[in-house]
Design an enzyme around this catalytic site. Structure first.
Site, PDB file in Angstrom:
ATOM      1  N   VAL A  90       0.830  -1.205   0.000  1.00  0.00           N
ATOM      2  CA  VAL A  90       0.000   0.000   0.000  1.00  0.00           C
ATOM      3  C   VAL A  90       0.868   1.259   0.000  1.00  0.00           C
ATOM      4  CG1 VAL A  90      -1.999  -1.122   1.063  1.00  0.00           C
ATOM      5  CG2 VAL A  90      -0.219  -0.195   2.550  1.00  0.00           C
ATOM      6  N   ASP A  91       2.183   1.096  -0.294  1.00  0.00           N
ATOM      7  CA  ASP A  91       3.132   2.183  -0.051  1.00  0.00           C
ATOM      8  C   ASP A  91       3.375   3.129  -1.227  1.00  0.00           C
ATOM      9  OD1 ASP A  91       4.942   0.711  -1.755  1.00  0.00           O
ATOM     10  OD2 ASP A  91       5.770  -0.328  -0.022  1.00  0.00           O
ATOM     11  N   HIS A 106      -4.496  -4.378  -2.617  1.00  0.00           N
ATOM     12  CA  HIS A 106      -4.838  -4.137  -1.210  1.00  0.00           C
ATOM     13  C   HIS A 106      -5.020  -2.650  -0.905  1.00  0.00           C
ATOM     14  CE1 HIS A 106      -3.119  -8.297   0.234  1.00  0.00           C
ATOM     15  NE2 HIS A 106      -4.261  -8.388  -0.411  1.00  0.00           N
ATOM     16  N   CYS A 114     -14.601   6.555   1.897  1.00  0.00           N
ATOM     17  CA  CYS A 114     -15.708   6.818   2.820  1.00  0.00           C
ATOM     18  C   CYS A 114     -16.453   5.514   3.093  1.00  0.00           C
ATOM     19  CB  CYS A 114     -16.671   7.854   2.245  1.00  0.00           C
ATOM     20  SG  CYS A 114     -18.062   8.165   3.357  1.00  0.00           S
ATOM     21  N   CYS A 136     -20.105  13.092   0.821  1.00  0.00           N
ATOM     22  CA  CYS A 136     -21.393  13.004   1.543  1.00  0.00           C
ATOM     23  C   CYS A 136     -21.376  13.782   2.859  1.00  0.00           C
ATOM     24  CB  CYS A 136     -21.773  11.540   1.788  1.00  0.00           C
ATOM     25  SG  CYS A 136     -20.779  10.712   3.061  1.00  0.00           S
ATOM     26  N   THR A 173       7.019 -11.940  -1.191  1.00  0.00           N
ATOM     27  CA  THR A 173       5.733 -12.225  -0.552  1.00  0.00           C
ATOM     28  C   THR A 173       5.751 -13.622   0.045  1.00  0.00           C
ATOM     29  OG1 THR A 173       3.326 -12.345  -0.874  1.00  0.00           O
ATOM     30  CG2 THR A 173       4.687 -12.823  -2.810  1.00  0.00           C
ATOM     31  N   ALA A 216      15.850  -8.576  -2.450  1.00  0.00           N
ATOM     32  CA  ALA A 216      15.254  -8.113  -3.706  1.00  0.00           C
ATOM     33  C   ALA A 216      16.155  -7.119  -4.435  1.00  0.00           C
ATOM     34  CB  ALA A 216      13.885  -7.486  -3.423  1.00  0.00           C
TER      35      ALA A 216
END
Ligand code: OAD
Length: 232
Positions: A90-91, A106, A114, A136, A173, A216
């Site tokens: 998520v970086d 992810h 929201c 909203c 992973t 890596a």
């Protein structure tokens, strides 16, 4: 060989200083995932969850892409066929390293979602408890990351890419979290080559046809150079 589908996990960002999850000193040994990575945890203690992701958002914003991120971007740019990068991370470091059209299955720390109306917007550096939604106006703002019990994003697109792939590669992973851990099985069912690059053997190692063990930042640039040197 034209189309390469690459799945990345926390290990590719480890040398950029970001934590992994299931390793000995991984994030889930310090923060129970039931508390910070499940909708029930958010409902119980939104302040704890927002603080956890605010800290991770800050860490990700300060992190630099490493040689592995740059190498994958180079492969994408110079490969004669298509290179699809699917990440569980998520970086945002793939994009910072120059990669294009990265599929974030992810979600992303840089985005807010929201919980009431489903609107998405760029997350502020610090999200508050009861973060207001600009669409909203409800206090439903949460990090746009997929929690346990939620369905990962873009699954149809990913399965379509896997169905067309000539090579499947997994990098950094542990193969413990599905559906991503099952992608190698999809590739195996189609009989295409399957390369794993990881620091240690993973849960799904036996399903791969080739393994490159190591960090890596070492293994990925070497592999990319080989691929580009041997390309038709
Ligand atoms: P894990 O923490 O489960 O696995 C990271 C893997 O990277 C391990 O197998 C390590 O051996 C390897 N590794 C560590 N350092 C490395 C390095 N320098 N070079 C290469 N490999 C290295 O992370 P993920 O598999 O990404 O989901 O975890 C999958 C999902 O589980 C995450 O997206 C997250 C987590 O719960 C959600 O939050 C929904």
């Amino acid at each position: 060989m034209d189309k390469i589908v690459i799945l990345t996990g926390a290990g590719i960002s480890a040398e950029s200083g970001l934590g992994t999850f299931h390793d000995e000193d991984g994030l889930w040994t310090k923060y129970p995932l039931e508390d910070v990575a499940m909708p029930e945890g958010f409902a119980r203690d939104p302040a704890l969850v927002q603080t956890f992701y605010n800290d991770r958002r800050k860490g990700a914003a300060e992190a630099q892409p490493n040689a592995a991120h740059f190498a994958l971007a180079r492969l994408q740019a110079d490969w004669h066929g298509e290179v699809v990068i699917v990440t569980q991370n998520v970086d945002g470091l793939h994009e910072a390293g120059g990669a294009l059209d990265v599929i974030h299955m992810h979600g992303e720390l840089a985005q807010a979602l929201c919980a009431f109306c489903g609107h998405r917007w760029p997350a502020p550096a610090e999200m508050a408890v009861n973060e207001p939604c600009p669409s909203c106006n409800g206090p439903g703002g949460r990090p746009d990351v997929v929690w346990f019990g939620e369905i990962p994003y873009h699954m149809d697109r990913i399965l379509q890419h896997l169905d067309e792939a000539d090579l499947f590669v997994a990098i950094g992973t542990s193969g413990q979290v599905y559906p991503a851990a099952g992608f190698v099985q999809e590739a195996a069912a189609r009989g295409i080559p399957r390369l794993e690059m990881n620091l240690d053997p993973s849960e799904t190692s036996p399903v791969f046809t080739e393994h490159r063990i190591g960090k890596a930042t070492k293994t990925v640039p070497v592999w990319v150079r080989e691929m580009l040197a041997h390309a038709p």
